[in-house]
Design a protein around this motif. Structure first.
Motif, PDB file in Angstrom:
ATOM      1  N   THR A  22       0.828  -1.209   0.000  1.00  0.00           N
ATOM      2  CA  THR A  22       0.000   0.000   0.000  1.00  0.00           C
ATOM      3  C   THR A  22       0.860   1.256   0.000  1.00  0.00           C
ATOM      4  O   THR A  22       2.065   1.217   0.295  1.00  0.00           O
ATOM      5  N   ASP A  23       0.218   2.375  -0.307  1.00  0.00           N
ATOM      6  CA  ASP A  23       0.815   3.677  -0.021  1.00  0.00           C
ATOM      7  C   ASP A  23       0.728   3.878   1.490  1.00  0.00           C
ATOM      8  O   ASP A  23       0.214   3.017   2.222  1.00  0.00           O
ATOM      9  N   VAL A  24       1.188   5.020   1.940  1.00  0.00           N
ATOM     10  CA  VAL A  24       1.031   5.352   3.359  1.00  0.00           C
ATOM     11  C   VAL A  24      -0.439   5.651   3.623  1.00  0.00           C
ATOM     12  O   VAL A  24      -1.055   6.467   2.930  1.00  0.00           O
ATOM     13  N   ILE A  25      -1.013   4.960   4.601  1.00  0.00           N
ATOM     14  CA  ILE A  25      -2.410   5.170   4.992  1.00  0.00           C
ATOM     15  C   ILE A  25      -2.414   5.998   6.266  1.00  0.00           C
ATOM     16  O   ILE A  25      -2.034   5.526   7.338  1.00  0.00           O
ATOM     17  N   ASP A  26      -2.801   7.247   6.146  1.00  0.00           N
ATOM     18  CA  ASP A  26      -2.753   8.185   7.271  1.00  0.00           C
ATOM     19  C   ASP A  26      -4.059   8.135   8.055  1.00  0.00           C
ATOM     20  O   ASP A  26      -5.151   8.247   7.479  1.00  0.00           O
ATOM     21  N   THR A  27      -3.969   7.946   9.362  1.00  0.00           N
ATOM     22  CA  THR A  27      -5.146   7.893  10.232  1.00  0.00           C
ATOM     23  C   THR A  27      -4.917   8.796  11.436  1.00  0.00           C
ATOM     24  O   THR A  27      -3.828   9.351  11.624  1.00  0.00           O
ATOM     25  N   ASP A  28      -5.924   8.926  12.271  1.00  0.00           N
ATOM     26  CA  ASP A  28      -5.812   9.784  13.447  1.00  0.00           C
ATOM     27  C   ASP A  28      -4.745   9.291  14.416  1.00  0.00           C
ATOM     28  O   ASP A  28      -4.067  10.099  15.065  1.00  0.00           O
ATOM     29  N   GLU A  29      -4.609   7.985  14.527  1.00  0.00           N
ATOM     30  CA  GLU A  29      -3.662   7.443  15.518  1.00  0.00           C
ATOM     31  C   GLU A  29      -2.254   7.232  14.977  1.00  0.00           C
ATOM     32  O   GLU A  29      -1.320   7.000  15.729  1.00  0.00           O
ATOM     33  N   GLY A  30      -2.106   7.283  13.677  1.00  0.00           N
ATOM     34  CA  GLY A  30      -0.785   7.078  13.091  1.00  0.00           C
ATOM     35  C   GLY A  30      -0.912   6.733  11.627  1.00  0.00           C
ATOM     36  O   GLY A  30      -1.995   6.820  11.045  1.00  0.00           O
ATOM     37  N   CYS A  31       0.199   6.346  11.001  1.00  0.00           N
ATOM     38  CA  CYS A  31       0.123   5.949   9.597  1.00  0.00           C
ATOM     39  C   CYS A  31       0.594   4.516   9.429  1.00  0.00           C
ATOM     40  O   CYS A  31       1.476   4.040  10.149  1.00  0.00           O
ATOM     41  N   TYR A  32      -0.026   3.827   8.459  1.00  0.00           N
ATOM     42  CA  TYR A  32       0.204   2.414   8.215  1.00  0.00           C
ATOM     43  C   TYR A  32       0.788   2.195   6.826  1.00  0.00           C
ATOM     44  O   TYR A  32       0.524   2.966   5.896  1.00  0.00           O
ATOM     45  N   VAL A  33       1.539   1.109   6.713  1.00  0.00           N
ATOM     46  CA  VAL A  33       1.956   0.586   5.421  1.00  0.00           C
ATOM     47  C   VAL A  33       1.799  -0.923   5.502  1.00  0.00           C
ATOM     48  O   VAL A  33       2.177  -1.540   6.510  1.00  0.00           O
ATOM     49  N   ALA A  34       1.229  -1.550   4.462  1.00  0.00           N
ATOM     50  CA  ALA A  34       1.005  -2.997   4.492  1.00  0.00           C
ATOM     51  C   ALA A  34       1.446  -3.646   3.191  1.00  0.00           C
ATOM     52  O   ALA A  34       1.461  -3.016   2.130  1.00  0.00           O
ATOM     53  N   LYS A  35       1.768  -4.920   3.294  1.00  0.00           N
ATOM     54  CA  LYS A  35       2.082  -5.749   2.130  1.00  0.00           C
ATOM     55  C   LYS A  35       1.195  -6.983   2.176  1.00  0.00           C
ATOM     56  O   LYS A  35       1.103  -7.661   3.209  1.00  0.00           O
ATOM     57  N   VAL A  36       0.525  -7.275   1.067  1.00  0.00           N
ATOM     58  CA  VAL A  36      -0.350  -8.452   0.999  1.00  0.00           C
ATOM     59  C   VAL A  36       0.520  -9.688   0.797  1.00  0.00           C
ATOM     60  O   VAL A  36       1.280  -9.778  -0.168  1.00  0.00           O
ATOM     61  N   THR A  37       0.423 -10.633   1.697  1.00  0.00           N
ATOM     62  CA  THR A  37       1.267 -11.841   1.639  1.00  0.00           C
ATOM     63  C   THR A  37       0.522 -13.055   1.115  1.00  0.00           C
ATOM     64  O   THR A  37       1.146 -14.047   0.731  1.00  0.00           O
ATOM     65  N   SER A  38      -0.814 -13.020   1.110  1.00  0.00           N
ATOM     66  CA  SER A  38      -1.582 -14.151   0.584  1.00  0.00           C
ATOM     67  C   SER A  38      -2.990 -13.695   0.230  1.00  0.00           C
ATOM     68  O   SER A  38      -3.586 -12.885   0.951  1.00  0.00           O
ATOM     69  N   LEU A  39      -3.510 -14.220  -0.866  1.00  0.00           N
ATOM     70  CA  LEU A  39      -4.897 -13.943  -1.240  1.00  0.00           C
ATOM     71  C   LEU A  39      -5.843 -15.000  -0.696  1.00  0.00           C
ATOM     72  O   LEU A  39      -7.061 -14.862  -0.794  1.00  0.00           O
ATOM     73  N   LEU A  40      -5.287 -16.070  -0.120  1.00  0.00           N
ATOM     74  CA  LEU A  40      -6.107 -17.116   0.497  1.00  0.00           C
ATOM     75  C   LEU A  40      -5.306 -17.771   1.614  1.00  0.00           C
ATOM     76  O   LEU A  40      -4.581 -18.738   1.395  1.00  0.00           O
ATOM     77  N   ASP A  41      -5.464 -17.227   2.810  1.00  0.00           N
ATOM     78  CA  ASP A  41      -4.825 -17.818   3.978  1.00  0.00           C
ATOM     79  C   ASP A  41      -5.656 -19.031   4.388  1.00  0.00           C
ATOM     80  O   ASP A  41      -6.823 -18.902   4.775  1.00  0.00           O
ATOM     81  N   ARG A  42      -5.054 -20.220   4.290  1.00  0.00           N
ATOM     82  CA  ARG A  42      -5.805 -21.455   4.466  1.00  0.00           C
ATOM     83  C   ARG A  42      -6.431 -21.564   5.863  1.00  0.00           C
ATOM     84  O   ARG A  42      -7.635 -21.849   6.008  1.00  0.00           O
ATOM     85  N   ASP A  43      -5.640 -21.357   6.897  1.00  0.00           N
ATOM     86  CA  ASP A  43      -6.161 -21.513   8.256  1.00  0.00           C
ATOM     87  C   ASP A  43      -7.266 -20.509   8.545  1.00  0.00           C
ATOM     88  O   ASP A  43      -8.311 -20.857   9.120  1.00  0.00           O
ATOM     89  N   ALA A  44      -7.038 -19.250   8.167  1.00  0.00           N
ATOM     90  CA  ALA A  44      -8.034 -18.215   8.441  1.00  0.00           C
ATOM     91  C   ALA A  44      -9.305 -18.455   7.632  1.00  0.00           C
ATOM     92  O   ALA A  44     -10.417 -18.219   8.114  1.00  0.00           O
ATOM     93  N   THR A  45      -9.153 -18.930   6.398  1.00  0.00           N
ATOM     94  CA  THR A  45     -10.316 -19.216   5.560  1.00  0.00           C
ATOM     95  C   THR A  45     -11.133 -20.362   6.127  1.00  0.00           C
ATOM     96  O   THR A  45     -12.371 -20.309   6.174  1.00  0.00           O
ATOM     97  N   ASP A  46     -10.452 -21.404   6.575  1.00  0.00           N
ATOM     98  CA  ASP A  46     -11.161 -22.533   7.185  1.00  0.00           C
ATOM     99  C   ASP A  46     -11.887 -22.102   8.461  1.00  0.00           C
ATOM    100  O   ASP A  46     -13.009 -22.550   8.734  1.00  0.00           O
ATOM    101  N   ALA A  47     -11.238 -21.234   9.242  1.00  0.00           N
ATOM    102  CA  ALA A  47     -11.880 -20.727  10.459  1.00  0.00           C
ATOM    103  C   ALA A  47     -13.108 -19.887  10.109  1.00  0.00           C
ATOM    104  O   ALA A  47     -14.138 -19.952  10.785  1.00  0.00           O
ATOM    105  N   LYS A  48     -13.010 -19.115   9.047  1.00  0.00           N
ATOM    106  CA  LYS A  48     -14.142 -18.296   8.606  1.00  0.00           C
ATOM    107  C   LYS A  48     -15.300 -19.190   8.161  1.00  0.00           C
ATOM    108  O   LYS A  48     -16.475 -18.869   8.395  1.00  0.00           O
ATOM    109  N   LYS A  49     -14.976 -20.315   7.524  1.00  0.00           N
ATOM    110  CA  LYS A  49     -16.025 -21.257   7.123  1.00  0.00           C
ATOM    111  C   LYS A  49     -16.802 -21.738   8.339  1.00  0.00           C
ATOM    112  O   LYS A  49     -18.033 -21.821   8.318  1.00  0.00           O
ATOM    113  N   GLU A  50     -16.082 -22.070   9.401  1.00  0.00           N
ATOM    114  CA  GLU A  50     -16.744 -22.530  10.624  1.00  0.00           C
ATOM    115  C   GLU A  50     -17.638 -21.432  11.193  1.00  0.00           C
ATOM    116  O   GLU A  50     -18.735 -21.703  11.687  1.00  0.00           O
ATOM    117  N   THR A  51     -17.161 -20.193  11.124  1.00  0.00           N
ATOM    118  CA  THR A  51     -17.958 -19.068  11.610  1.00  0.00           C
ATOM    119  C   THR A  51     -19.230 -18.906  10.794  1.00  0.00           C
ATOM    120  O   THR A  51     -20.320 -18.703  11.341  1.00  0.00           O
TER     121      THR A  51
END
Length: 365
Positions: free
Chosen positions: A261-290
């Motif tokens: 991402t570009d710098v994301i400016d917010t009230d509490e600070g600024c963020y920068v992120a990098k996408v590491t996966s478009l399908l996180d297996r564990d998190a996706t399976d947990a979401k299915k259960e939810t």
């Protein structure tokens, strides 16, 4: 998914009963709530209410004080009114579920009835007669409440078994990101937190922009964060996520794997992120259960709501009003134990967590 033992928490906790004022009297056989042609008698309603009251007084009175039942739970509603409304809904629902047992071929087995009988007997032996009278704890009443609770558990499982449990990866997909946050606050040596000055904020933004530029050029994200003296954190997310920040999630959700991402400016600070996966297996399976859990809950609620709409329900206000929490104090003394655990494990309960424990006790004046 773990199933809850339908009887584990029934008649739970050693109840200490104190009469604070003259209680309104009622005949135990008087109807408190009528659901169709099913009556919830005053003594059954009273015993169920006292069990609920004991839990609240034990675990909430420290926060809400001695006058907890007069405290405001929501605008214009006291805790007593709020909890009694919940209890009324519980009792009505249990009666509705009992009326529709045949729709789902549900019954209470002989083994389950024996467990109920043993629990009733233990409760009866452990508690003084005068205290049981105050909470309507006769054997027949306790047995009736336990039976209703057992029916509720079995009917809940039967109804929820009809929910759709097929969830695709696409529907549940959870992405993953690594991110850093440059805070607009600083902490002094005494642990006090203060806002940065405008000049300091501009300096922080400069560091964030330098990191963002390096990430976009393919430099190692962790190395860039280390050089900037910020911690790399991770998160899984989808388009509806609000954590770590909704604006950051929105920016990251538009990227392909490996994008930053570009710098994301917010009230509490600024963020920068990098996408590491478009399908996180564990998190996706947990979401299915939810999602499945939400579908089951929705089906159960929709089913009960329909029955409620189709059934005449009467609350006998004169009787119901006399079951109040201000004239009688009831608390619990916890004793961790699992009596009759072996008998309680029916075939369809074999996957229950062995660590589940019931709270059991006796009434003390």
């Amino acid at each position: 998914m773990m199933k809850k033992r339908w009887i584990v928490s029934a008649v739970a906790g050693a109840m200490s009963v104190t009469l604070l004022a003259g209680c309104g009297s009622f005949e135990g056989s008087d109807p408190a709530i009528t659901v169709g042609d099913t009556e919830i008698t005053a003594d059954v309603a009273n015993f169920y209410a006292r069990q609920t009251q004991a839990g609240y007084e034990t675990y909430m009175s420290a926060y809400l004080g001695e006058d907890m039942w007069k405290s405001e739970a929501s605008e214009g509603e006291s805790y007593e009114e709020s909890v009694k409304s919940m209890i009324q809904d519980d009792l009505e629902t249990m009666a509705l579920l009992e009326r529709h047992m045949s729709d789902y071929d549900v019954s209470i087995s002989e083994a389950e009835r024996q467990v109920i009988a043993k629990t009733v007997q233990k409760f009866d032996e452990d508690n003084a007669l005068e205290d049981k009278e105050l909470v309507s704890g006769d054997k027949e009443v306790v047995e009736r409440v336990l039976t209703l609770m057992a029916i509720r558990q079995k009917m809940t499982e039967a109804i929820q078994a009809g929910a759709d449990t097929e969830v695709s990866d696409e529907e549940a997909a959870q992405k993953a990101m690594s991110y850093v946050m440059f805070s607009y606050k600083k902490t002094d040596e005494d642990g006090e937190s203060t806002d940065l000055s405008d000049e300091e904020k501009e300096e922080v933004k400069g560091k964030a922009e330098q990191l963002a530029a390096g990430a976009k050029s393919g430099e190692d994200f962790a190395a860039l964060a280390e050089a900037a003296e910020v911690e790399v954190q991770t998160a899984t997310f989808d388009a509806d996520s609000k954590i770590p920040h909704a604006a950051l999630v929105k920016a990251a959700d538009a990227l392909e794997e490996g994008g930053s991402t570009d710098v994301i400016d917010t009230d509490e600070g600024c963020y920068v992120a990098k996408v590491t996966s478009l399908l996180d297996r564990d998190a996706t399976d947990a979401k299915k259960e939810t999602i499945i859990s939400e579908r089951k809950s929705a089906l159960y609620e929709e089913t009960c709501d329909k029955w409620r709409e189709d059934t005449e329900i009467t609350v006998h206000k004169k009787v119901w009003k006399q079951i109040d929490f201000r004239d009688l104090s009831v608390t619990m003394k916890v004793k961790e134990d699992v009596p009759y655990a072996d008998e309680m494990r029916t075939d369809d309960q074999a996957d229950m967590d062995e660590g589940e424990k019931r709270q059991e006790g006796q009434i003390e004046q």
